[in-house]
Design a protein around this motif. Structure first.
Motif, PDB file in Angstrom:
ATOM      1  N   PRO A 148      45.683  39.161  47.610  1.00 58.63           N
ATOM      2  CA  PRO A 148      44.186  38.964  47.663  1.00 58.63           C
ATOM      3  C   PRO A 148      43.565  38.206  46.593  1.00 58.63           C
ATOM      4  N   ALA A 149      42.626  37.327  46.731  1.00 57.04           N
ATOM      5  CA  ALA A 149      42.133  36.506  45.548  1.00 57.04           C
ATOM      6  C   ALA A 149      41.907  37.295  44.297  1.00 57.04           C
ATOM      7  N   GLY A 195      40.447  24.164  37.060  1.00 53.15           N
ATOM      8  CA  GLY A 195      40.196  25.451  36.863  1.00 53.15           C
ATOM      9  C   GLY A 195      41.418  25.964  37.181  1.00 53.15           C
ATOM     10  N   SER A 196      41.875  27.121  36.602  1.00 56.16           N
ATOM     11  CA  SER A 196      43.208  28.059  37.170  1.00 56.16           C
ATOM     12  C   SER A 196      42.836  28.733  38.550  1.00 56.16           C
ATOM     13  N   GLN A 197      43.813  29.248  38.977  1.00 58.00           N
ATOM     14  CA  GLN A 197      43.543  30.131  40.268  1.00 58.00           C
ATOM     15  C   GLN A 197      42.670  31.469  39.721  1.00 58.00           C
ATOM     16  N   GLN A 198      42.790  31.947  38.581  1.00 56.02           N
ATOM     17  CA  GLN A 198      42.364  32.937  38.178  1.00 56.02           C
ATOM     18  C   GLN A 198      40.905  32.638  37.793  1.00 56.02           C
ATOM     19  N   VAL A 199      40.563  31.667  37.437  1.00 56.87           N
ATOM     20  CA  VAL A 199      39.086  30.991  37.028  1.00 56.87           C
ATOM     21  C   VAL A 199      38.335  30.789  38.557  1.00 56.87           C
ATOM     22  N   MET A 200      39.224  30.285  39.416  1.00 52.56           N
ATOM     23  CA  MET A 200      38.383  29.843  40.832  1.00 52.56           C
ATOM     24  C   MET A 200      38.355  31.186  41.757  1.00 52.56           C
ATOM     25  N   CYS A 201      39.346  32.033  41.597  1.00 51.30           N
ATOM     26  CA  CYS A 201      39.365  33.148  42.485  1.00 51.30           C
ATOM     27  C   CYS A 201      39.654  32.673  43.945  1.00 51.30           C
ATOM     28  N   TYR A 202      40.712  32.085  44.066  1.00 49.00           N
ATOM     29  CA  TYR A 202      40.879  31.963  45.306  1.00 49.00           C
ATOM     30  C   TYR A 202      42.504  32.373  45.576  1.00 49.00           C
ATOM     31  N   SER A 203      42.806  32.596  46.793  1.00 51.19           N
ATOM     32  CA  SER A 203      44.196  32.855  47.170  1.00 51.19           C
ATOM     33  C   SER A 203      44.951  31.653  47.477  1.00 51.19           C
ATOM     34  N   LEU A 204      46.201  31.656  47.789  1.00 51.16           N
ATOM     35  CA  LEU A 204      46.874  30.271  48.018  1.00 51.16           C
ATOM     36  C   LEU A 204      47.300  30.295  49.688  1.00 51.16           C
ATOM     37  N   PRO A 205      47.090  29.219  50.164  1.00 53.97           N
ATOM     38  CA  PRO A 205      47.406  29.197  51.764  1.00 53.97           C
ATOM     39  C   PRO A 205      48.752  29.859  52.231  1.00 53.97           C
ATOM     40  N   GLY A 206      48.517  30.614  53.104  1.00 55.45           N
ATOM     41  CA  GLY A 206      49.588  31.505  53.506  1.00 55.45           C
ATOM     42  C   GLY A 206      50.002  32.546  52.648  1.00 55.45           C
TER      43      GLY A 206
END
Length: 270
Positions: free
Chosen positions: A111-112, A96-107
């Motif tokens: 916003p997610a 799942g891409s970041q857009q699918v999983m809705c998470y922000s990257l560490p650091g």
């Protein structure tokens, strides 16, 4: 030790040494299985290195895009013709891409991504890889299974509960579990059993890139009666399904999460 001498096991989903699928592959080999592994282009070198180090035959490894039925068929036909009917099959594939999983990257201070803004095309691609691929692989493998074959897939409790930072992948895991249930019924005539392990949060390479995952591990340590799990715990449980011990078990979702799934609130020690 479970006796699997000369059984044929096909494993989809090994990315690197931290992968749950790799721990399962090693345990299958230790129990006596002959192992065949799939990989994708960017994991080829790592997977082949691991196989060589473990003494696995790399001639039964192949690059497979689980969205491509032709590639799946070529891989499984090679295994069938070279080793024989397939006894065990692990579906450990998810993306799942970041857009699918809705998470922000560490650091990151960004916003997610918003759940409301999940791109349809991205979601469908992740569904194709993470859920529908189980149906596609089983369709190809059906005539190649040995008598009493066992299929296992890996799911997560986000199919039933909200885990921010997993978001759209929860949709995929819910679909995956439903596909597993219907396949369990479909395979009644051929007596192939199919089950799922709902694993607790394991610190794989993919999980490590999600902001807040370590906080969730800390929460798991406090919440789960038996604490957090690691890949080895999942591999141990998988071996039950990849043995005659589970010969009458199908359509089961087996939680291996230290008991996290039974809790309503974190335990405060009182």
């Amino acid at each position: 030790m479970i006796e699997n001498t000369n059984k044929i096991a096909v494993v989809f989903g090994v990315r690197n040494e931290s992968s749950i699928a790799w721990d399962i592959a090693v345990k299958l080999q230790q129990s006596g299985c002959k192992i065949a592994l799939s990989y994708v282009k960017d994991t080829k070198d790592e997977v082949l290195y691991l196989m060589e180090r473990q003494g696995m035959d790399t001639s039964f490894a192949a690059e497979v895009d689980v969205r491509d039925e032709t590639e799946i068929n070529a891989f499984l036909q090679k295994v069938y013709q070279g080793l024989g009917p397939i006894d065990y099959l692990l579906h450990g594939v998810a993306f799942g891409s970041q857009q699918v999983m809705c998470y922000s990257l560490p650091g990151s201070q960004d916003p997610a991504p918003s759940y409301l803004d999940i791109p349809f095309e991205d979601l469908m691609d992740s569904f194709n890889i993470s859920a529908y691929s189980l149906l596609r692989i089983c369709r190809v493998a059906h005539p190649l299974f040995a008598k009493g074959a066992s299929v296992l897939t890996l799911t997560y409790n986000a199919s039933q509960r909200v885990f921010p930072g997993y978001a759209g992948m929860g949709i995929n895991k819910a679909a995956l579990e439903n596909i597993m249930l219907y396949l369990a019924s479909y395979f009644r005539e051929s007596q192939v059993r199919i089950n799922a392990i709902s694993a607790g949060l394991v610190m794989t390479t993919s999980a490590g890139g999600i902001n807040g995952v370590r906080k969730l591990r800390k929460l798991g340590k406090l919440t789960a009666p038996l604490g957090n799990v690691d890949a080895g715990d999942i591999g141990d449980a998988a071996l039950y399904y990849f043995s005659a011990l589970s010969k009458k078990v199908t359509g089961n979702i087996h939680f291996v999460d230290g008991g996290f799934n039974i809790m309503g609130v974190p335990y405060d020690g009182e």
